[in-house]
Design a protein around this motif. Sequence first.
Motif, PDB file in Angstrom:
ATOM      1  N   TRP A   1      78.328  15.045  66.854  1.00  0.00           N
ATOM      2  CA  TRP A   1      78.158  13.635  67.200  1.00  0.00           C
ATOM      3  C   TRP A   1      77.810  12.811  65.965  1.00  0.00           C
ATOM      4  O   TRP A   1      78.336  11.707  65.769  1.00  0.00           O
ATOM      5  CB  TRP A   1      77.082  13.479  68.262  1.00  0.00           C
ATOM      6  CG  TRP A   1      76.870  12.047  68.689  1.00  0.00           C
ATOM      7  CD1 TRP A   1      75.812  11.246  68.417  1.00  0.00           C
ATOM      8  CD2 TRP A   1      77.781  11.257  69.448  1.00  0.00           C
ATOM      9  NE1 TRP A   1      75.978  10.000  68.959  1.00  0.00           N
ATOM     10  CE2 TRP A   1      77.189   9.980  69.603  1.00  0.00           C
ATOM     11  CE3 TRP A   1      79.032  11.488  70.016  1.00  0.00           C
ATOM     12  CZ2 TRP A   1      77.815   8.945  70.297  1.00  0.00           C
ATOM     13  CZ3 TRP A   1      79.664  10.459  70.707  1.00  0.00           C
ATOM     14  CH2 TRP A   1      79.050   9.203  70.843  1.00  0.00           C
ATOM     15  N   SER A   2      76.959  13.347  65.118  1.00  0.00           N
ATOM     16  CA  SER A   2      76.585  12.635  63.900  1.00  0.00           C
ATOM     17  C   SER A   2      77.807  12.405  63.010  1.00  0.00           C
ATOM     18  O   SER A   2      77.995  11.310  62.456  1.00  0.00           O
ATOM     19  CB  SER A   2      75.518  13.426  63.143  1.00  0.00           C
ATOM     20  OG  SER A   2      75.178  12.791  61.927  1.00  0.00           O
ATOM     21  N   ALA A   3      78.648  13.415  62.892  1.00  0.00           N
ATOM     22  CA  ALA A   3      79.838  13.284  62.053  1.00  0.00           C
ATOM     23  C   ALA A   3      80.873  12.346  62.669  1.00  0.00           C
ATOM     24  O   ALA A   3      81.511  11.554  61.963  1.00  0.00           O
ATOM     25  CB  ALA A   3      80.454  14.661  61.814  1.00  0.00           C
TER      26      ALA A   3
ATOM     27  N   ASP B   1      76.298  20.375  68.921  1.00  0.00           N
ATOM     28  CA  ASP B   1      76.733  19.090  69.475  1.00  0.00           C
ATOM     29  C   ASP B   1      76.151  17.920  68.676  1.00  0.00           C
ATOM     30  O   ASP B   1      76.838  16.913  68.443  1.00  0.00           O
ATOM     31  CB  ASP B   1      76.312  18.973  70.942  1.00  0.00           C
ATOM     32  CG  ASP B   1      77.110  19.895  71.852  1.00  0.00           C
ATOM     33  OD1 ASP B   1      78.164  20.407  71.410  1.00  0.00           O
ATOM     34  OD2 ASP B   1      76.683  20.108  73.000  1.00  0.00           O
ATOM     35  N   ASP B   2      74.892  18.035  68.262  1.00  0.00           N
ATOM     36  CA  ASP B   2      74.266  16.957  67.490  1.00  0.00           C
ATOM     37  C   ASP B   2      74.962  16.763  66.147  1.00  0.00           C
ATOM     38  O   ASP B   2      75.172  15.623  65.697  1.00  0.00           O
ATOM     39  CB  ASP B   2      72.773  17.253  67.268  1.00  0.00           C
ATOM     40  CG  ASP B   2      71.949  17.078  68.535  1.00  0.00           C
ATOM     41  OD1 ASP B   2      72.449  16.424  69.479  1.00  0.00           O
ATOM     42  OD2 ASP B   2      70.807  17.591  68.584  1.00  0.00           O
ATOM     43  N   GLN B   3      75.324  17.855  65.490  1.00  0.00           N
ATOM     44  CA  GLN B   3      76.023  17.752  64.211  1.00  0.00           C
ATOM     45  C   GLN B   3      77.401  17.106  64.390  1.00  0.00           C
ATOM     46  O   GLN B   3      77.813  16.266  63.578  1.00  0.00           O
ATOM     47  CB  GLN B   3      76.170  19.142  63.589  1.00  0.00           C
ATOM     48  CG  GLN B   3      74.881  19.728  63.050  1.00  0.00           C
ATOM     49  CD  GLN B   3      75.049  21.166  62.603  1.00  0.00           C
ATOM     50  OE1 GLN B   3      75.708  21.970  63.265  1.00  0.00           O
ATOM     51  NE2 GLN B   3      74.446  21.504  61.463  1.00  0.00           N
TER      52      GLN B   3
ATOM     53  N   ARG C   1      84.269   8.605  57.622  1.00  0.00           N
ATOM     54  CA  ARG C   1      84.748   9.900  58.102  1.00  0.00           C
ATOM     55  C   ARG C   1      86.028  10.256  57.361  1.00  0.00           C
ATOM     56  O   ARG C   1      86.840   9.388  57.055  1.00  0.00           O
ATOM     57  CB  ARG C   1      85.044   9.863  59.609  1.00  0.00           C
ATOM     58  CG  ARG C   1      83.848   9.604  60.478  1.00  0.00           C
ATOM     59  CD  ARG C   1      84.205   9.713  61.957  1.00  0.00           C
ATOM     60  NE  ARG C   1      85.218   8.752  62.362  1.00  0.00           N
ATOM     61  CZ  ARG C   1      84.957   7.503  62.722  1.00  0.00           C
ATOM     62  NH1 ARG C   1      83.705   7.060  62.735  1.00  0.00           N
ATOM     63  NH2 ARG C   1      85.929   6.685  63.074  1.00  0.00           N
TER      64      ARG C   1
ATOM     65  N   TYR D   1      79.540  24.284  64.670  1.00  0.00           N
ATOM     66  CA  TYR D   1      78.557  23.208  64.601  1.00  0.00           C
ATOM     67  C   TYR D   1      77.932  22.952  65.969  1.00  0.00           C
ATOM     68  O   TYR D   1      78.546  23.210  67.009  1.00  0.00           O
ATOM     69  CB  TYR D   1      79.220  21.913  64.087  1.00  0.00           C
ATOM     70  CG  TYR D   1      79.942  22.127  62.781  1.00  0.00           C
ATOM     71  CD1 TYR D   1      79.232  22.200  61.582  1.00  0.00           C
ATOM     72  CD2 TYR D   1      81.322  22.309  62.743  1.00  0.00           C
ATOM     73  CE1 TYR D   1      79.884  22.426  60.377  1.00  0.00           C
ATOM     74  CE2 TYR D   1      81.983  22.544  61.548  1.00  0.00           C
ATOM     75  CZ  TYR D   1      81.255  22.603  60.368  1.00  0.00           C
ATOM     76  OH  TYR D   1      81.896  22.842  59.178  1.00  0.00           O
TER      77      TYR D   1
ATOM     78  N   THR E   1      80.348   9.794  64.598  1.00  0.00           N
ATOM     79  CA  THR E   1      79.883   8.398  64.643  1.00  0.00           C
ATOM     80  C   THR E   1      79.460   7.882  63.270  1.00  0.00           C
ATOM     81  O   THR E   1      78.943   6.768  63.170  1.00  0.00           O
ATOM     82  CB  THR E   1      78.707   8.266  65.626  1.00  0.00           C
ATOM     83  OG1 THR E   1      77.647   9.165  65.243  1.00  0.00           O
ATOM     84  CG2 THR E   1      79.154   8.594  67.046  1.00  0.00           C
ATOM     85  N   ALA E   2      79.679   8.661  62.223  1.00  0.00           N
ATOM     86  CA  ALA E   2      79.302   8.227  60.869  1.00  0.00           C
ATOM     87  C   ALA E   2      80.148   7.027  60.440  1.00  0.00           C
ATOM     88  O   ALA E   2      81.286   6.850  60.896  1.00  0.00           O
ATOM     89  CB  ALA E   2      79.483   9.382  59.887  1.00  0.00           C
ATOM     90  N   ASP E   3      79.589   6.201  59.566  1.00  0.00           N
ATOM     91  CA  ASP E   3      80.313   5.022  59.073  1.00  0.00           C
ATOM     92  C   ASP E   3      81.556   5.427  58.286  1.00  0.00           C
ATOM     93  O   ASP E   3      82.575   4.729  58.319  1.00  0.00           O
ATOM     94  CB  ASP E   3      79.397   4.176  58.184  1.00  0.00           C
ATOM     95  CG  ASP E   3      78.273   3.507  58.974  1.00  0.00           C
ATOM     96  OD1 ASP E   3      78.460   3.316  60.189  1.00  0.00           O
ATOM     97  OD2 ASP E   3      77.230   3.192  58.374  1.00  0.00           O
TER      98      ASP E   3
END
Length: 222
Positions: free
Chosen positions: A15-17, A11-13, A23, A9, A19-21
């Motif tokens: 980070w998105s995962a 880095d953006d993917q 997990r 993955y 910081t998701a509400d």
Amino acid sequence: MTNLEEGSYTDDQLWSALTADERYVRFRYEVLDNEMNGKGWLAGVVEGGTVVYDYTAEIKRTCSIDIVEGAIPNESVGEISWADVNEQGDRLRPWYCLRMPDGLYAVWCLGTFIFDPGSRVSGDGMIKRSVSGFDMAQVLDRDVTEKQYVAAYAAVVTDLVIAILANAGFTNTSFIQPSDTTVAATRKWDPGTKMTELVNDLLDSISYGSLYFDELGNPVAV
């Protein structure tokens, strides 16, 4: 590493995962032999273990887990039981596993630890063992100089450190940052000096930080 259904993955993917509400996270505990070959995943680990990093300590990374000794391993996913663990020679490597939208996992190794089997408690029809782990600095911390150690004048300090590590069985010393700095005046350490103290004294003499071990168990000094 034993198969973890690991994906690749950006880095953006990640980070998105992270910081998701919502997990889905799981922790898995890999057992390795003393040559760092994977043996399997430890069965029966109770939820709620810890991994702690203390940069001020000689042994900087520690962990603790509870294990149900009689847990039946699921061999189809590579699990092994506590009975298959060599408490004196095997290593424990916890993994943080974050499920990604594609159903695979992003994984992070949390350290490589030497087992301390700890205490056993019987109750509710099971035997539970509290296991502690100490990072690979424990190898040096258990070892002491058998005779007076002498760092001779003009010896390259990082060469001395690498030689001590090699003698302790660490074959990968590529993370010891090289330096041309030499011993300014001959120094001596008494018999019985812990190797951690000796190595850190040498590193301190060239303004390096204390020795630490990365998550895969490699010695690092900068």
